[in-house]
Design an enzyme around this catalytic site. Structure first.
Site, PDB file in Angstrom:
ATOM      1  N   HIS A 130      40.086  44.552  37.331  1.00 47.46           N
ATOM      2  CA  HIS A 130      39.650  44.746  35.862  1.00 47.46           C
ATOM      3  C   HIS A 130      38.919  44.730  35.761  1.00 47.46           C
ATOM      4  O   HIS A 130      38.318  44.812  34.878  1.00 47.46           O
ATOM      5  CB  HIS A 130      40.266  43.146  35.271  1.00 47.46           C
ATOM      6  CG  HIS A 130      39.451  41.757  35.953  1.00 47.46           C
ATOM      7  ND1 HIS A 130      39.966  41.086  37.029  1.00 47.46           N
ATOM      8  CD2 HIS A 130      37.652  41.470  35.682  1.00 47.46           C
ATOM      9  CE1 HIS A 130      39.239  39.846  37.386  1.00 47.46           C
ATOM     10  NE2 HIS A 130      38.377  40.577  37.248  1.00 47.46           N
ATOM     11  N   ASP A 160      46.076  42.225  41.195  1.00 47.87           N
ATOM     12  CA  ASP A 160      44.524  42.471  40.408  1.00 47.87           C
ATOM     13  C   ASP A 160      43.366  43.083  41.012  1.00 47.87           C
ATOM     14  O   ASP A 160      42.222  42.247  41.521  1.00 47.87           O
ATOM     15  CB  ASP A 160      44.089  41.103  39.239  1.00 47.87           C
ATOM     16  CG  ASP A 160      42.782  41.552  38.996  1.00 47.87           C
ATOM     17  OD1 ASP A 160      42.507  42.688  38.436  1.00 47.87           O
ATOM     18  OD2 ASP A 160      41.671  40.755  38.717  1.00 47.87           O
ATOM     19  N   SER A 257      33.661  37.704  39.294  1.00 40.75           N
ATOM     20  CA  SER A 257      34.526  38.402  39.819  1.00 40.75           C
ATOM     21  C   SER A 257      34.435  39.770  40.776  1.00 40.75           C
ATOM     22  O   SER A 257      33.797  40.846  40.538  1.00 40.75           O
ATOM     23  CB  SER A 257      35.527  38.867  38.939  1.00 40.75           C
ATOM     24  OG  SER A 257      36.351  40.083  38.744  1.00 40.75           O
TER      25      SER A 257
END
Length: 513
Positions: A130, A160, A257
């Site tokens: 992402h 992911d 992230s």
């Protein structure tokens, strides 16, 4: 000599009497002792109890931080205005705004940011899918402030994860650890770039392992929750992705992230991926993808350009989620109830049957779907996996040889059926005898999972709903659903059945083929 012997005998008898008297008193008053006193007595007398030492020894995180920080990079991505709407991509919507700090401009290229970890001296970097999905440009800034353009080698939305590369040599790297060895309570560090603050280190412990939070692959149309994953959304979510997160209380915020979760030895045990939050900022829980799963995904991407997965070929429901398995005749509370076995699948070849309960994988107890999915996701087609299943009152061990993930050849009619089935946006389980008796029906399927945005979701049919007919055709299994959804009249679909409380419904929807 006799006096000495008599003295010794007297001492022995006196000691025995004293010990006996102590034991009588101890037993008599044991119930009145505090738990602390009981513990002191137990551990003082139990010399076989091993001494437990901290996995971190003396908690000094400076060496681990010094070893890891040079290999964690800052990622900045640019999106053209016609691809940057967060509603165009679910993961960008759920993770990008929350972790990527995307700016709100609509008329010009937008930018986002995240983190990555260098895992090879020649420039290979792991991050989250992402973070880089649909990015037009990816710029990497290393810890020593050098800048590089990066290219995407491959991505895996199911976990992911993404593998990207920069043209550089002799880069510092993070040592890959063993996430299976991570223990709850163990000290860990999260290293990343929250809020554009590069090279930030936070500390915490492993709070839990094997977490499935229903985030990867989920639609999210809740305008009141623009920041993505929270844990109080009410209805359980279908899990389209592979989730077995390491949960940590090390502070993780927007920009972390794709960054590193490392142990006190400076070994990479996870890739930070999500937070549980009402606001989009840290509220105490962060989640990282285990590095043992990431290793397989990244090696496949590098070697094949995509992930090669072995499949068992069964559908199942968690026994722990009672609303999905009500009426199943079993006294087990943990395991996966097999709701279907695909034809010509590895599961069928191994003898798995609908109604089996998968209780263990490789000898480890299965508590939820992530316990099985993550183990299988590490393997290749042709690899074997050992399962323990309960069938009736007996348990047996079976060895399953995984088969490759294949895209079946479909006719135009079957493709239409599949597309319409997907539009329903749900998973189903045939009713058993107890469930039929409860709802006073002779046929039907139960809704076990609901995906947001589908017909079932829009009709507000929750998990536990019983569907007895579609377009006036009786439904007993998913094959019946396939046939029924293609029997449309004027593009209308009528679904009949019962809500979980027994209330009857009959709803008609307009469906675009």
């Amino acid at each position: 000599m006799k006096k000495i012997g008599l003295t010794l005998l007297t001492a022995f008898v006196g000691g025995a009497m004293a010990l006996g008297t102590y034991k009588v008193i101890e037993n008599k008053y044991a119930d009145n002792m505090s738990f602390d006193d009981k513990q002191q007595v137990y551990f003082a007398s139990n010399h076989m109890t091993p001494n437990i030492t901290s996995s971190a020894g003396e908690v000094d995180l400076t060496q681990a931080a010094a070893a890891v920080t040079p290999a964690v990079v800052y990622i900045r991505t640019t999106y053209s205005s016609n691809t940057s709407d967060p509603r165009e991509d679910q993961l960008q919507r759920m993770f990008g705004d929350m972790f990527g700090q995307r700016m709100p401009q609509r008329s010009q290229p937008q930018m986002a940011s995240g983190s990555g970890v260098i895992i090879s001296p020649d420039g290979y970097i792991v991050t989250n899918n992402h973070v880089v999905a649909k990015a037009d440009k990816i710029e990497i800034t290393t810890n020593d402030h050098r800048r590089f353009k990066a290219k995407v080698i491959g991505t895996d939305p199911n976990t992911d994860l993404a593998l990207i590369k920069i043209d550089a040599d002799n880069l510092p790297i993070v040592k890959l650890g063993n996430s299976d060895d991570a223990r709850v309570g163990e000290w860990v560090l999260a290293v990343g770039n929250p809020f554009n603050l590069t090279s930030t280190v936070t500390a915490g412990i492993v709070s839990a392992k094997g977490r499935g939070i229903g985030i990867i692959g989920q639609d999210n149309n809740d305008d009141d929750n623009p920041f993505g994953p929270t844990r109080n959304s009410g209805q359980p979510k279908a899990r389209a992705g592979i989730e077995s997160f390491i949960q940590t209380d090390a502070a993780i915020n927007p920009g972390n992230s794709g960054g590193a979760l490392v142990n006190t030895r400076g070994e990479l045990i996870g890739i930070n991926s999500a937070i549980a939050s009402h606001t989009g900022s840290y509220e105490g829980y962060g989640f990282a993808i285990p590095i043992n799963l990431a290793k397989k995904v990244l090696n496949d991407i590098k070697k094949y350009g995509a992930v090669k997965r072995g499949m068992i070929g069964v559908t199942f429901a968690d026994l722990s989620e009672t609303d999905k398995t009500q009426g199943i005749n079993t006294d087990k509370t943990n395991g996966l109830y097999v709701t279907g076995v695909l034809p010509n699948s590895a599961g069928e070849a191994a003898g798995l049957k609908e109604g089996d309960i998968i209780t263990k994988v490789e000898g480890n107890t299965v508590y939820e779907s992530s316990d099985l999915q993550e183990r299988v996701a590490r393997l290749q087609p042709g690899d074997k996996i050992n399962l323990t299943i309960a069938r009736g009152n007996a348990e047996k061990n079976v060895t399953v040889t995984l088969k490759p993930e294949t895209a079946p050849v479909r006719t135009a009619a079957s493709r239409s059926s599949s597309e319409l089935y997907n539009k329903l946006g749900a998973s189903f389980m045939p009713l058993n005898a107890n469930q039929k008796a409860k709802f006073h029906v002779n046929n039907g399927v139960m809704v076990t999972q609901v995906r947001e945005g589908g017909i079932i979701d829009e009709a507000e049919l929750p998990t536990g709903t019983v569907i007895t007919s579609i377009n006036k055709m009786p439904i007993n299994n998913t094959n019946d659903i396939d046939k029924a959804v293609t029997n449309l009249k004027n593009g209308l679909m009528t679904i009949s059945g019962y809500y979980p409380d027994g209330t009857k419904f009959n709803n008609t929807f307009s469906v675009e083929e």
